[in-house]
Design an enzyme around this catalytic site. Sequence first.
Site, mmCIF file in Angstrom:
data_model
loop_
_atom_site.group_PDB
_atom_site.id
_atom_site.type_symbol
_atom_site.label_atom_id
_atom_site.label_comp_id
_atom_site.label_asym_id
_atom_site.label_seq_id
_atom_site.Cartn_x
_atom_site.Cartn_y
_atom_site.Cartn_z
ATOM 1 C CD GLU A 43 -2.795 1.506 2.287
ATOM 2 O OE1 GLU A 43 -3.651 2.400 2.181
ATOM 3 O OE2 GLU A 43 -2.628 0.835 3.326
ATOM 4 C CG ASP A 95 8.703 10.231 -2.216
ATOM 5 O OD1 ASP A 95 8.010 9.695 -3.118
ATOM 6 O OD2 ASP A 95 8.665 11.442 -1.969
ATOM 7 C CG ASP A 117 -1.791 13.455 0.264
ATOM 8 O OD1 ASP A 117 -2.601 13.508 1.204
ATOM 9 O OD2 ASP A 117 -0.649 12.959 0.393
ATOM 10 C CE LYS A 121 -3.331 26.159 -5.098
ATOM 11 N NZ LYS A 121 -2.660 26.401 -3.843
ATOM 12 C CB THR A 191 -8.532 3.410 4.293
ATOM 13 O OG1 THR A 191 -9.197 4.619 3.946
ATOM 14 C CG2 THR A 191 -8.371 2.543 3.055
ATOM 15 C CD GLU A 192 -6.377 4.420 9.685
ATOM 16 O OE1 GLU A 192 -6.027 4.218 8.497
ATOM 17 O OE2 GLU A 192 -5.807 3.885 10.659
HETATM 18 N N1 SAM Z 1 -4.237 5.412 2.856
HETATM 19 C C1 SAM Z 1 -4.629 6.033 4.115
HETATM 20 C C2 SAM Z 1 -6.135 6.048 4.237
HETATM 21 O O1 SAM Z 1 -6.821 5.836 3.224
HETATM 22 O O2 SAM Z 1 -6.634 6.248 5.351
HETATM 23 C C3 SAM Z 1 -4.016 7.434 4.255
HETATM 24 C C4 SAM Z 1 -4.467 8.460 3.259
HETATM 25 S S1 SAM Z 1 -3.574 9.997 3.411
HETATM 26 C C5 SAM Z 1 -4.641 11.148 2.692
HETATM 27 C C6 SAM Z 1 -2.309 9.836 2.166
HETATM 28 C C7 SAM Z 1 -0.981 9.342 2.732
HETATM 29 O O3 SAM Z 1 -0.098 9.120 1.643
HETATM 30 C C8 SAM Z 1 -0.302 10.338 3.660
HETATM 31 O O4 SAM Z 1 0.000 9.719 4.883
HETATM 32 C C9 SAM Z 1 0.956 10.744 2.886
HETATM 33 O O5 SAM Z 1 2.060 11.041 3.732
HETATM 34 C C10 SAM Z 1 1.204 9.516 2.028
HETATM 35 N N2 SAM Z 1 1.961 9.813 0.808
HETATM 36 C C11 SAM Z 1 1.687 10.794 -0.084
HETATM 37 N N3 SAM Z 1 2.591 10.805 -1.076
HETATM 38 C C12 SAM Z 1 3.464 9.799 -0.802
HETATM 39 C C13 SAM Z 1 4.626 9.312 -1.449
HETATM 40 N N4 SAM Z 1 5.084 9.885 -2.572
HETATM 41 N N5 SAM Z 1 5.276 8.261 -0.920
HETATM 42 C C14 SAM Z 1 4.829 7.675 0.230
HETATM 43 N N6 SAM Z 1 3.734 8.105 0.906
HETATM 44 C C15 SAM Z 1 3.054 9.155 0.391
#
Ligand code: SAM
Length: 211
Positions: A43, A95, A117, A121, A191-192
Amino acid sequence: MRLRHIPGSEEAIALSPYVVQEPEKQKGCWHNLFGNANPIAIEVGMGKGRFIMELAKENPDWNYIGIERYSSVLLRGLEKRKELELTNIWFLCIDAKNLADSFAGGEVKRIYLNFSDPWPKDRHAKRRLTSPDFLKVYDQILAGDGRLEFKTDNQGLFAYSMEAIPAAGWKILEHTDDLHHSPMARGNVMTEYEEKFSAQGNPIYKLIAGR
Ligand code: SAM
């Protein structure tokens, strides 16, 4: 995910027995770490990790790797991990753009993107986890018959992904604009974010893609 930085989180992650510290060294041999040849699912952007830990509990014949780039966020997930007796899950604090440094071609059977996320933009479009550069990375590590599964409540990000994914040479195999009221809901693990947004009455979008 908005979360204040937790002082000491990097150090805590570096000492955690649940986190693989140098994932590049496992490239091509993750099965040795898991001690079996079960398929591997990851994930990307797991947040606090409830989804992937639930999958690991439900599917002992799969191996899971939760990926989160922020140590403070991952640390919250690890608190939950301590309460579980699981042998089929590891975590990485990296990352996603660097995934191909840690996984060999075809080593991953399934990639989950949940409530990524949206980066609405245009100038931030490259940061979306379904943008062409990320799709190239997934293409490098996903097995030929592997699947990318994406869920979101964000209509704009979903519409973007429904175009970006086929444009990158992938096929959309299934999709729905209202997951919880569709046949794709069977076996769905929330998911959360999914729980929060669906409680607010937002429909959840989902697609499954392959090449
Ligand atoms: N998947 C979880 C849920 O559905 O409850 C969390 C959703 S949260 C909006 C998105 C997560 O993706 C954040 O914790 C963020 O730090 C992580 N994230 C965003 N871009 C990422 C990247 N390039 N590599 C690893 N994690 C990333």
